[in-house]
Scaffold this motif. Structure first.
Motif, mmCIF file in Angstrom:
data_model
loop_
_atom_site.group_PDB
_atom_site.id
_atom_site.type_symbol
_atom_site.label_atom_id
_atom_site.label_comp_id
_atom_site.label_asym_id
_atom_site.label_seq_id
_atom_site.Cartn_x
_atom_site.Cartn_y
_atom_site.Cartn_z
ATOM 1 N N ILE A 1 0.987 -1.220 -0.014
ATOM 2 C CA ILE A 1 -0.005 -0.005 0.042
ATOM 3 C C ILE A 1 0.781 1.124 -0.094
ATOM 4 O O ILE A 1 1.820 1.317 0.784
ATOM 5 N N ASP A 2 0.591 2.315 -0.860
ATOM 6 C CA ASP A 2 1.453 3.497 -0.964
ATOM 7 C C ASP A 2 0.933 4.205 0.557
ATOM 8 O O ASP A 2 -0.385 4.299 0.761
ATOM 9 N N GLU A 3 1.914 4.563 1.062
ATOM 10 C CA GLU A 3 1.912 5.177 2.555
ATOM 11 C C GLU A 3 0.983 6.419 2.511
ATOM 12 O O GLU A 3 0.442 6.983 3.573
ATOM 13 N N ARG A 4 0.782 7.046 1.327
ATOM 14 C CA ARG A 4 0.148 8.118 1.157
ATOM 15 C C ARG A 4 -1.431 7.936 1.135
ATOM 16 O O ARG A 4 -2.279 8.868 1.404
ATOM 17 N N ASP A 5 -1.689 6.366 0.906
ATOM 18 C CA ASP A 5 -3.234 6.293 1.088
ATOM 19 C C ASP A 5 -3.683 5.987 2.274
ATOM 20 O O ASP A 5 -4.768 5.568 2.579
ATOM 21 N N LEU A 6 -2.797 5.594 3.438
ATOM 22 C CA LEU A 6 -3.296 5.361 4.678
ATOM 23 C C LEU A 6 -4.087 6.399 5.162
ATOM 24 O O LEU A 6 -3.780 7.571 5.473
ATOM 25 N N LYS A 7 -5.189 5.825 5.886
ATOM 26 C CA LYS A 7 -6.061 6.832 6.692
ATOM 27 C C LYS A 7 -5.856 6.427 8.132
ATOM 28 O O LYS A 7 -6.192 5.239 8.457
ATOM 29 N N ALA A 8 -5.821 7.561 8.973
ATOM 30 C CA ALA A 8 -5.848 7.407 10.375
ATOM 31 C C ALA A 8 -7.170 6.999 10.917
ATOM 32 O O ALA A 8 -8.116 7.499 10.584
ATOM 33 N N ASP A 9 -7.248 5.947 11.865
ATOM 34 C CA ASP A 9 -8.254 5.846 12.874
ATOM 35 C C ASP A 9 -8.614 6.901 13.726
ATOM 36 O O ASP A 9 -7.691 7.378 14.349
ATOM 37 N N PRO A 10 -9.888 7.542 13.533
ATOM 38 C CA PRO A 10 -10.292 8.643 14.324
ATOM 39 C C PRO A 10 -10.043 8.232 15.842
ATOM 40 O O PRO A 10 -9.683 9.168 16.701
ATOM 41 N N ALA A 11 -10.244 6.920 16.298
ATOM 42 C CA ALA A 11 -10.251 6.743 17.548
ATOM 43 C C ALA A 11 -8.849 6.854 18.007
ATOM 44 O O ALA A 11 -8.537 6.960 19.428
ATOM 45 N N VAL A 12 -7.963 6.070 17.258
ATOM 46 C CA VAL A 12 -6.509 6.132 17.691
ATOM 47 C C VAL A 12 -5.935 7.716 17.800
ATOM 48 O O VAL A 12 -5.339 8.081 18.567
ATOM 49 N N VAL A 13 -6.401 8.347 17.092
ATOM 50 C CA VAL A 13 -6.210 9.697 16.994
ATOM 51 C C VAL A 13 -6.384 10.395 18.215
ATOM 52 O O VAL A 13 -5.649 11.364 18.985
ATOM 53 N N PHE B 1 -0.962 7.126 29.897
ATOM 54 C CA PHE B 1 -1.898 6.121 29.560
ATOM 55 C C PHE B 1 -3.321 6.421 29.663
ATOM 56 O O PHE B 1 -3.963 6.629 30.701
ATOM 57 N N PRO B 2 -3.774 7.157 28.473
ATOM 58 C CA PRO B 2 -5.094 7.702 28.490
ATOM 59 C C PRO B 2 -6.297 6.831 28.090
ATOM 60 O O PRO B 2 -7.362 7.348 28.234
ATOM 61 N N GLY B 3 -5.909 5.653 27.800
ATOM 62 C CA GLY B 3 -6.944 4.584 27.805
ATOM 63 C C GLY B 3 -6.262 3.210 27.018
ATOM 64 O O GLY B 3 -5.132 2.662 27.787
ATOM 65 N N GLU B 4 -6.881 2.514 26.255
ATOM 66 C CA GLU B 4 -6.308 1.306 25.675
ATOM 67 C C GLU B 4 -5.099 1.006 25.033
ATOM 68 O O GLU B 4 -4.509 0.293 24.707
ATOM 69 N N LEU B 5 -4.615 2.582 24.612
ATOM 70 C CA LEU B 5 -3.254 2.741 24.238
ATOM 71 C C LEU B 5 -2.438 3.458 25.044
ATOM 72 O O LEU B 5 -2.748 4.361 25.643
ATOM 73 N N ALA B 6 -1.015 2.985 24.863
ATOM 74 C CA ALA B 6 -0.152 3.706 25.884
ATOM 75 C C ALA B 6 0.489 4.808 24.717
ATOM 76 O O ALA B 6 0.355 4.408 23.539
ATOM 77 N N VAL B 7 0.854 6.043 25.210
ATOM 78 C CA VAL B 7 1.337 7.220 24.208
ATOM 79 C C VAL B 7 2.845 7.295 24.740
ATOM 80 O O VAL B 7 3.104 7.810 26.022
#
Length: 255
Positions: A3-15, A147-153
């Protein structure tokens, strides 16, 4: 086919989780979602505010058209070409960034420092700072985790130039991972610089989306323009544990 990395779409929940974690690690007010993006009041002379968007949309352009002061950042999970063509003057792009995710354990054993270095932990509300100290007690590398939630930052990962190429960055990341696992959190997010991306990919992190930064450059005496280079900004954030000057190499979204 890759996949061209320019086509990657961020997950709004992750953001959303990453933005909340960034505010935690910087000890600034919680982000507010408004007009298509997250507004964070940073309150520093060289970064007054940031607006973070999970994708490019007309909201980004509308923000750019209404902001006229320097040191207000637009952070967009989109390729730089898309952002650049939709920004009015005098907005300028900074160095590229990369939002990355860790979905499993990093390779290798426990964190192991070279002889003469030790870890130092500083606990604060919502964030832990891990410093790597050299034999004289000076900070050779540093990073922090929230640790804001299910992901560590992971945030503010930095190694001073005269301590580079000794494996400190890798050991620091493994130590932060240990803290994350102690909290029962196995997935993580960060935003990397080009240098940081190269390291993190060797540790199992994967690109989630491109991450583009735009800012209005300040005009200083003599009419010269100064651009905010995220890897060399000297700031006085609360919980500051190391002076990040040009002798320190940041590997994440420092500004």
């Amino acid at each position: 086919m890759a996949i061209d990395e320019r086509d990657l779409k961020a997950d709004p929940a992750v953001v959303r989780i990453w933005v909340e974690g960034w505010a935690l690690t910087r000890q600034v007010t919680a982000p507010v979602f408004a007009n298509g993006g997250y507004r964070i009041e940073v309150g520093l002379p060289d970064q007054k505010r940031r607006h973070v968007f999970a994708a490019y949309s007309d909201h980004v352009r509308q923000h750019a058209e209404t902001i006229s002061e320097p040191f207000v950042f637009l952070k967009v999970c989109a390729p730089p070409g898309i952002v650049r063509t939709n920004l009015p003057q005098p907005w300028r792009l900074e160095s590229p960034g990369f939002m990355m995710l860790l979905s499993g354990p990093m390779p290798g054993g426990p964190a192991c420092l070279p002889d003469g270095y030790v870890f130092d932990h500083q606990q604060h509300v919502g964030v832990t700072i891990v410093n790597v100290l050299d034999g004289s007690g000076e900070i050779a590398a540093t990073g922090r985790i929230g640790f804001p939630g299910e992901l560590a930052v992971y945030d503010r990962i930095c190694t001073h130039d005269n301590h580079r190429r000794k494996g400190l960055g890798r050991a620091l990341m493994k130590q932060l991972e240990t803290l994350s696992h102690d909290q029962g959190v196995r997935r993580a997010a960060l935003v990397a610089t080009p240098d940081g991306r190269a390291l993190y990919e060797t540790l199992g992190w994967q690109l989630h989306s491109l991450y583009t930064t735009a800012v209005i450059p300040a005009v200083v005496s003599g009419g010269n323009r100064r651009y905010c280079a995220s890897s060399v900004i000297v700031s006085s954030y609360s919980l500051e544990s190391v002076s990040h000057s040009s002798s320190a190499r940041a590997s994440d979204d420092f500004a």
